[in-house]
Design a protein around this motif. Structure first.
Motif, PDB file in Angstrom:
ATOM      1  N   ASN A  73      -0.958   2.162  -6.234  1.00 32.87           N
ATOM      2  CA  ASN A  73      -0.882   0.714  -6.061  1.00 32.87           C
ATOM      3  C   ASN A  73      -0.782  -0.023  -7.392  1.00 32.87           C
ATOM      4  O   ASN A  73      -0.985  -1.229  -7.456  1.00 32.87           O
ATOM      5  CB  ASN A  73      -2.096   0.210  -5.275  1.00 32.87           C
ATOM      6  CG  ASN A  73      -2.062   0.679  -3.838  1.00 32.87           C
ATOM      7  OD1 ASN A  73      -0.994   0.942  -3.299  1.00 32.87           O
ATOM      8  ND2 ASN A  73      -3.217   0.804  -3.220  1.00 32.87           N
ATOM      9  N   ASN A 124       0.816  -1.213   0.000  1.00 33.99           N
ATOM     10  CA  ASN A 124       0.000   0.000   0.000  1.00 33.99           C
ATOM     11  C   ASN A 124       0.850   1.265   0.000  1.00 33.99           C
ATOM     12  O   ASN A 124       0.364   2.335  -0.365  1.00 33.99           O
ATOM     13  CB  ASN A 124      -0.924   0.020   1.219  1.00 33.99           C
ATOM     14  CG  ASN A 124      -2.037  -0.996   1.112  1.00 33.99           C
ATOM     15  OD1 ASN A 124      -2.564  -1.243   0.033  1.00 33.99           O
ATOM     16  ND2 ASN A 124      -2.413  -1.599   2.236  1.00 33.99           N
ATOM     17  N   ASN A 125       2.107   1.152   0.412  1.00 38.38           N
ATOM     18  CA  ASN A 125       2.942   2.341   0.590  1.00 38.38           C
ATOM     19  C   ASN A 125       4.115   2.432  -0.380  1.00 38.38           C
ATOM     20  O   ASN A 125       4.782   3.460  -0.452  1.00 38.38           O
ATOM     21  CB  ASN A 125       3.494   2.370   2.013  1.00 38.38           C
ATOM     22  CG  ASN A 125       2.395   2.329   3.057  1.00 38.38           C
ATOM     23  OD1 ASN A 125       1.446   3.103   2.983  1.00 38.38           O
ATOM     24  ND2 ASN A 125       2.519   1.426   4.019  1.00 38.38           N
TER      25      ASN A 125
END
Length: 387
Positions: free
Chosen positions: A377, A45-46
């Motif tokens: 993403n 997600n990051n």
């Protein structure tokens, strides 16, 4: 001689040839690749997620070493032009090599730790990015090959006035890329930092045969027990990247040049993953096809299979298409991909494929991320299970 008497002799000759290990080229990925589901897809997600390389460890689990770098804009603290590394383009300065683990080769994988990360030390050749990981085990040791870079403020390209300032600045980082390796007795030791790490790179451009960059390393052991390393560099006055083959008596070098490979424009490829098939008695390499001629496979950016009997002279395999830029899902849907690259083939001890990994994106990750967070993403590693 009567015709009937020929057949027993022919059969005997064929048996002798097969037992002698006659080199064949019958590897075909098309009937082997299975459909994909969510457990085969690994993302964060990051972080952007790219460049997977997988091996079974001494613990029986499967260990993925991969590239990742954070989303978003870069700080301008150390470089007033650091904006050139915003978003997906941050791979060239901010990529790190991370680790994920799974109970089964096809996944699901879970992030555990970051293994290699640039510390900005101006005295080091691997000052910034850590990228292109490829994990191998030779003998009793694990070897993790990777690329990194520093910064050369003096670097200039010919006709410098014809390129914009952002690209010229990018090259001051990009054109310091070289290949390194770390060595450890176990995966556990690798993750705990108990590894050997030479101060100098394993391979860098010599400005005689190779120029500007040394990237995309892939290493395998040949039938002569030597270690073959294929890697990418540039060649003057040639539009395509050129690949080279080097050889060594040890996995961690030193390596000596054998020569160029993939020299024709129709065979333009990158991101190779090379292995030796002991049954078919030949080298194979899974590659990203980088030519619009469609002479090798019918789509630019598709995954292709090339082969060589001696490691130096390469050609299209008998069944050259590994996969188009798409994923066929278990629910029957087909997902078209903007990118499918960095293939990594996991093989058994005889060199037979047991899984295919690749980096992928559905949309173009270099466009729109700053304006549309949904693009963040849009990068992941996928495992194509093999039957």
């Amino acid at each position: 001689m009567k015709i009937k008497s020929i057949f027993p002799l022919f059969s005997l000759l064929m048996l002798i040839v097969l037992k002698a290990g006659y080199a064949q080229d019958n590897l075909d990925f098309q009937p082997l690749l299975k459909e994909v589901d969510s457990s085969n897809i690994f993302y964060s997600n990051n972080h952007y997620t790219w460049c997977s390389s997988v091996i079974q460890g001494e613990d029986g689990k499967y260990h993925m070493f991969y590239s990742r770098w954070s989303h978003g804009k870069r700080s301008l603290d150390d470089d007033s032009m650091n904006y050139i590394f915003n978003g997906f383009r941050g791979w060239c300065k901010y990529s790190e090599i991370a680790h994920a683990v799974a109970e089964h080769i096809n996944g699901p994988y879970k992030y555990t730790a970051t293994l290699l990360k640039g510390d900005g030390n101006s005295t080091k050749w691997d000052r910034f990015t850590m990228h292109n990981p490829q994990i191998r085990k030779f003998g009793k040791y694990y070897y993790l090959y990777y690329i990194s870079n520093s910064f050369d403020p003096t670097f200039k390209v010919k006709n410098d006035k014809k390129i914009d300032k952002d690209w010229a600045h990018w090259l001051k980082y990009n054109c310091t890329q070289a290949i390194g390796v770390i060595k450890a007795k176990s995966i556990k030791d690798l993750l705990e930092g108990k590894y050997e790490k030479p101060e100098q790179p394993l391979m860098r451009p010599d400005n005689i045969n190779t120029f500007e960059v040394a990237t995309n390393p892939t290493v395998t052991q040949g039938p002569d027990k030597r270690y073959y390393m294929m890697y990418k560099s540039r060649k003057p006055n040639v539009g395509n990247m050129t690949f080279y083959m080097a050889v060594s008596n040890k996995p961690d070098g030193p390596y000596s040049m054998l020569g160029e490979v993939f020299t024709s424009a129709d065979m333009a490829c990158e991101d190779p993953c090379m292995w030796y098939d002991k049954t078919n008695k030949r080298f194979y390499a899974a590659v990203k096809y980088y030519s619009h001629s469609q002479k090798l496979v019918p789509q630019f950016g598709a995954l292709a299979l090339v082969t060589s009997e001696n490691g130096l002279n390469w050609k299209a395999a008998a069944h050259p298409l590994i996969s188009l830029r798409e994923m066929k899902m278990k629910d029957g849907k087909k997902v078209d991909l903007a990118h499918l690259e960095r293939p990594f083939v996991v093989t058994d001890k005889k060199g037979k494929p047991i899984a295919l990994f690749a980096a992928a994106s559905i949309e173009e990750p270099t466009k729109g991320e700053m304006e549309n967070p949904a693009f963040e993403n849009n990068s992941f590693n996928v495992c194509f299970p093999i039957k």
